[in-house]
Design an enzyme around this catalytic site. Structure first.
Site, short mmCIF file in Angstrom:
data_model
loop_
_atom_site.label_atom_id
_atom_site.label_comp_id
_atom_site.label_asym_id
_atom_site.label_seq_id
_atom_site.Cartn_x
_atom_site.Cartn_y
_atom_site.Cartn_z
N VAL A 17 2.05 -45.86 -20.83
CA VAL A 17 2.01 -44.35 -20.54
C VAL A 17 2.91 -44.14 -19.27
O VAL A 17 3.64 -43.35 -19.18
CB VAL A 17 0.57 -43.77 -20.29
CG1 VAL A 17 0.61 -42.61 -19.80
CG2 VAL A 17 -0.27 -43.79 -21.60
N LYS A 99 -9.91 -41.46 -18.74
CA LYS A 99 -10.94 -40.90 -19.12
C LYS A 99 -12.44 -41.64 -18.64
O LYS A 99 -13.43 -41.04 -18.65
CB LYS A 99 -10.96 -40.70 -20.78
CG LYS A 99 -10.51 -41.85 -21.68
CD LYS A 99 -9.03 -41.98 -21.76
CE LYS A 99 -8.55 -43.33 -22.08
NZ LYS A 99 -7.72 -43.59 -23.33
N GLU A 123 -5.59 -33.40 -18.75
CA GLU A 123 -5.39 -32.86 -20.30
C GLU A 123 -5.03 -33.99 -21.07
O GLU A 123 -5.63 -34.27 -22.20
CB GLU A 123 -4.29 -31.84 -20.32
CG GLU A 123 -4.22 -31.31 -21.43
CD GLU A 123 -5.31 -30.46 -22.07
OE1 GLU A 123 -5.74 -29.44 -21.52
OE2 GLU A 123 -6.19 -30.89 -22.87
N ILE A 130 -2.99 -33.11 -27.48
CA ILE A 130 -3.55 -32.00 -28.07
C ILE A 130 -4.20 -31.07 -26.71
O ILE A 130 -4.89 -31.80 -25.91
CB ILE A 130 -4.83 -32.18 -28.94
CG1 ILE A 130 -4.36 -33.16 -30.25
CG2 ILE A 130 -5.39 -30.76 -29.33
CD1 ILE A 130 -5.47 -33.58 -30.83
N LYS A 199 -14.52 -39.41 -23.64
CA LYS A 199 -13.72 -38.09 -23.81
C LYS A 199 -14.67 -36.97 -24.25
O LYS A 199 -14.48 -35.59 -23.75
CB LYS A 199 -12.84 -38.32 -24.88
CG LYS A 199 -11.63 -39.09 -24.58
CD LYS A 199 -10.86 -39.70 -25.74
CE LYS A 199 -9.75 -40.53 -25.39
NZ LYS A 199 -9.01 -41.42 -26.45
N GLY A 297 -0.75 -43.38 -27.58
CA GLY A 297 0.89 -43.77 -27.75
C GLY A 297 1.31 -42.92 -26.38
O GLY A 297 0.90 -42.12 -25.72
N1 HSE Z 1 -7.04 -46.18 -26.70
C1 HSE Z 1 -6.95 -44.57 -26.55
C2 HSE Z 1 -7.15 -44.13 -28.13
C3 HSE Z 1 -5.79 -43.94 -26.19
O1 HSE Z 1 -6.92 -44.91 -28.86
O2 HSE Z 1 -7.42 -42.83 -28.33
C4 HSE Z 1 -5.76 -42.74 -25.88
O3 HSE Z 1 -6.72 -41.86 -25.26
#
Ligand code: HSE
Length: 390
Positions: A17, A99, A123, A130, A199, A297
């Site tokens: 990232v 997160k 975000e 999203i 999340k 990603g």
């Molecule tokens: N490992 C997380 C997923 C990365 O697969 O959603 C994105 O938060």
């Protein structure tokens, strides 16, 4: 920070990232955001930009007065919390995708934002590309939100798609998700449902003003699914998806959990495949609304970070309206869930666990039962954790 102030960034982390954020910023001069310094853990690693930009000393970013924004993209949640909290205390705006750290420390972080009057935006931490958090915060600024239901972990959705559609084995599909940069460095966070739960905690804060630690919520991942479970789902025209849900009850309380679920057409989440995420919001007036996009990603995540950086230029910050300006909802666990539980051994199933039984099957080495179990029973007991349960 005033409108159109130049953003001078200290970037923590240069992995999937972090490097995508750096690359995207080079291609977005209109943002007037400059990465001044990047803090990394391993200086020996070959990287594609000038080594002089890197440091291993976090103080070189946090104590640099010229840096007004910290972008934190590391995967160590404890170190991330130290970096984020110290940066906020020093009056720097912070953007983070972490997160796990956010879910564990949200009350303290909200307090720091208010105390030091600085924004913390995240975000990208939920559903990557999203814009669900900002929408919950700004658009659904009322008590009409009946439910939030979503596929919010890209890796598990990718793995399940590969299993159901391409008949790949679980281990092979997981290895592919890791290779493509979707999975966490510790992939048990994905497959055991921790990531989706972290999340969900963020969604609960912005949808309902509920601050809760992930350990208080019901969670089960996809790691115990077996091929027969997939066959049972397929025979019903369903796919198994890892779904996070927050459902408002008639009395205003909210039931929240992460569980694998049989999802059949025409459910909107049935259309969500591979590393995509999807969130269905149910509103009292608008009925169902569907958010869809890449949930993992480097570049999809960088797109949300770019949006947060852009928002900082007009001093955007979360107001946590439902928590601070309205009456926040509370959680509940006395709600019935319709579940499927499969076992190799009948003895594992307590006789009185189910409130209602709707269907059962008993084979030589495989049994399942479908029926109603209370959320509270699943939260407090472990009998079902060895089983495939949804
Ligand atoms: N490992 C997380 C997923 C990365 O697969 O959603 C994105 O938060």
């Amino acid at each position: 920070m005033s409108y159109q102030k130049k953003l001078t960034i200290g970037l923590f982390g240069y992995g999937v990232v972090g490097s995508a954020v750096y690359e995207v910023l080079q291609q977005t001069p209109s943002l007037e955001a400059e990465v001044r310094r990047i803090c990394i853990k391993n200086p020996q690693k070959q990287r594609n930009i000038d080594a002089a930009r890197f440091t291993t000393e976090r103080s070189q970013l946090i104590e640099d007065e010229a840096i007004n924004v910290i972008v934190e993209m590391i995967d160590d949640a404890d170190a991330a919390f130290d970096i984020v909290s110290e940066s906020l205390c020093r009056g720097k705006a912070v953007i983070t995708a972490n997160k796990k750290m956010l879910a564990a420390h949200l009350p303290e972080l909200i307090d720091l934002q208010r105390r030091y009057d600085v924004p913390l935006l995240y975000e990208s931490a939920c559903c990557a590309s999203i814009p669900v958090i900002r929408n919950l915060e700004e658009y659904y600024d009322n008590d009409l939100l009946r439910g939030v239901e979503g596929i919010i972990n890209g890796s598990t959705n990718f793995i399940l798609t590969k299993i159901f559609e391409e008949k790949l084995g679980y281990d092979e599909a997981l290895a592919l998700a890791q290779r493509l940069g979707f999975a966490e460095s510790d992939p048990s966070l994905d497959v055991e449902g921790h990531d989706a739960l972290n999340k969900l905690c963020l969604l609960l804060a912005h949808a309902y003003g509920i601050l809760t630690h992930p350990s208080a919520l019901l969670r089960h991942g996809i790691h115990r699914l077996n091929a027969i479970d997939s066959d049972v789902a397929a025979a019903q025209g369903a796919q198994i998806k890892l779904v996070a849900r927050a459902v408002k009850q008639d009395d205003g309380r909210v039931a929240a959990f992460v569980l694998p679920q049989f999802v059949q057409p025409p459910h909107l989440l049935h259309t969500v495949r591979h590393e995509y995420n999807g969130v269905v919001l149910t509103s009292a007036l608008a009925d169902e609304q569907f958010f869809y996009g890449k949930g993992a990603g480097g570049f999809p995540t960088a797109s949300a970070i770019l949006a947060d950086l852009s928002a900082l230029r007009y001093d955007y910050r979360y107001e946590y309206k439902k928590l601070l300006l309205q009456q926040p909802s509370t959680l509940c666990d006395d709600v019935p869930l319709h579940v499927y539980v499969s076992f190799q051994d009948w003895q594992m199933l307590p006789v009185d666990a189910f409130e209602e039984i709707h269907e059962y099957f008993s084979g030589r080495q495989f049994h399942y039962r479908k029926g109603v179990v209370s959320l509270n029973q699943l939260l407090k007991n472990d009998w079902w954790r060895q089983a495939g349960c949804r």
